[in-house]
Design a protein around this motif. Structure first.
Motif, mmCIF file in Angstrom:
data_model
loop_
_atom_site.group_PDB
_atom_site.id
_atom_site.type_symbol
_atom_site.label_atom_id
_atom_site.label_comp_id
_atom_site.label_asym_id
_atom_site.label_seq_id
_atom_site.Cartn_x
_atom_site.Cartn_y
_atom_site.Cartn_z
ATOM 1 N N MET A 46 -59.450 4.506 4.495
ATOM 2 C CA MET A 46 -60.764 4.044 4.950
ATOM 3 C C MET A 46 -61.764 5.199 5.109
ATOM 4 N N LEU A 47 -61.337 6.318 5.680
ATOM 5 C CA LEU A 47 -62.246 7.445 5.877
ATOM 6 C C LEU A 47 -62.758 7.970 4.535
ATOM 7 N N LEU A 48 -61.932 7.976 3.530
ATOM 8 C CA LEU A 48 -62.351 8.414 2.193
ATOM 9 C C LEU A 48 -63.475 7.527 1.669
ATOM 10 N N TRP A 49 -63.360 6.219 1.845
ATOM 11 C CA TRP A 49 -64.395 5.297 1.365
ATOM 12 C C TRP A 49 -65.678 5.434 2.170
ATOM 13 N N VAL A 50 -65.543 5.635 3.480
ATOM 14 C CA VAL A 50 -66.740 5.807 4.317
ATOM 15 C C VAL A 50 -67.465 7.094 3.928
ATOM 16 N N MET A 51 -66.703 8.170 3.739
ATOM 17 C CA MET A 51 -67.320 9.447 3.340
ATOM 18 C C MET A 51 -67.972 9.321 1.963
ATOM 19 N N SER A 52 -67.319 8.639 1.038
ATOM 20 C CA SER A 52 -67.892 8.452 -0.303
ATOM 21 C C SER A 52 -69.199 7.673 -0.224
ATOM 22 N N ALA A 54 -71.196 7.499 2.378
ATOM 23 C CA ALA A 54 -72.189 8.356 3.030
ATOM 24 C C ALA A 54 -72.760 9.378 2.050
ATOM 25 N N LEU A 55 -71.903 9.976 1.247
ATOM 26 C CA LEU A 55 -72.371 10.960 0.267
ATOM 27 C C LEU A 55 -73.245 10.321 -0.810
ATOM 28 N N SER A 56 -72.946 9.076 -1.174
ATOM 29 C CA SER A 56 -73.748 8.419 -2.207
ATOM 30 C C SER A 56 -75.179 8.167 -1.731
ATOM 31 N N ILE A 57 -75.400 8.130 -0.441
ATOM 32 C CA ILE A 57 -76.747 7.988 0.120
ATOM 33 C C ILE A 57 -77.351 9.358 0.417
ATOM 34 N N THR A 58 -76.540 10.255 0.974
ATOM 35 C CA THR A 58 -77.034 11.553 1.421
ATOM 36 C C THR A 58 -77.459 12.467 0.276
ATOM 37 N N LEU A 59 -76.644 12.558 -0.757
ATOM 38 C CA LEU A 59 -76.961 13.492 -1.844
ATOM 39 C C LEU A 59 -78.293 13.175 -2.528
ATOM 40 N N PRO A 60 -78.562 11.921 -2.889
ATOM 41 C CA PRO A 60 -79.900 11.648 -3.449
ATOM 42 C C PRO A 60 -81.020 11.910 -2.429
ATOM 43 N N GLY A 61 -80.745 11.662 -1.154
ATOM 44 C CA GLY A 61 -81.749 11.942 -0.121
ATOM 45 C C GLY A 61 -82.070 13.424 -0.032
ATOM 46 N N PHE A 62 -81.040 14.269 -0.070
ATOM 47 C CA PHE A 62 -81.276 15.716 -0.056
ATOM 48 C C PHE A 62 -82.025 16.156 -1.312
ATOM 49 N N TRP A 63 -81.663 15.591 -2.456
ATOM 50 C CA TRP A 63 -82.345 15.924 -3.699
ATOM 51 C C TRP A 63 -83.830 15.585 -3.587
ATOM 52 N N LEU A 64 -84.119 14.397 -3.056
ATOM 53 C CA LEU A 64 -85.500 13.963 -2.906
ATOM 54 C C LEU A 64 -86.270 14.874 -1.947
#
Length: 142
Positions: A46-52, A54-64
């Protein structure tokens, strides 16, 4: 709304959204975290899916934000004063990891659990505050 108020509102909204996400995903429960970290029991991904997620939202946000050149709710980015990896950083990271592995809580889920009056989370939160105070005292003497 002034920049300072906007930063406070954005920070509070982010914190509430983060806490709600922890509760909704089950990551405020140490059993779910330990099910991922403790390899002596059946593994819980479960933690792996939650982290994945979170990263799928965070990385594009940081890029933006980097492309934009500044954050939405602040005048500039806040960066650490030092990027040096030293003994203090490694010791703190090791203590954090060991504590997370033993207790199943890191600061975010501990705050979420404390908000729900979970006695274990309240004890952990008090311990974190005492530890931070002690670290500050030791650092100021050095």
């Amino acid at each position: 709304m002034s920049g300072s108020r906007l930063s406070i509102v954005a920070g509070a909204a982010s914190g509430l959204l983060f806490g709600a996400g922890l509760l909704l995903s089950g990551m405020a429960s140490p059993a779910n975290v330990l099910g991922f970290l403790d390899l002596s029991q059946p593994w819980n991904p479960m933690l792996l899916w939650v982290m994945s997620g979170a990263l799928s939202i965070t990385l594009p946000g940081f890029w933006l934000m980097r492309r934009r050149g500044r954050p939405f709710a602040a005048a500039s980015f806040a960066a650490p004063a030092s990027a040096q990896v030293d003994r203090r950083l490694l010791a703190g990271a090791a203590l954090f990891g060991v504590g997370w592995g033993i207790g199943g809580y890191c600061p975010g889920p501990a705050l979420a659990g404390a908000a729900l009056a979970d006695p274990t989370a309240l004890l952990l939160l008090a311990s974190m505050l005492v530890g931070a105070w002690l670290a500050d005292r030791l650092h100021s003497r050095a």
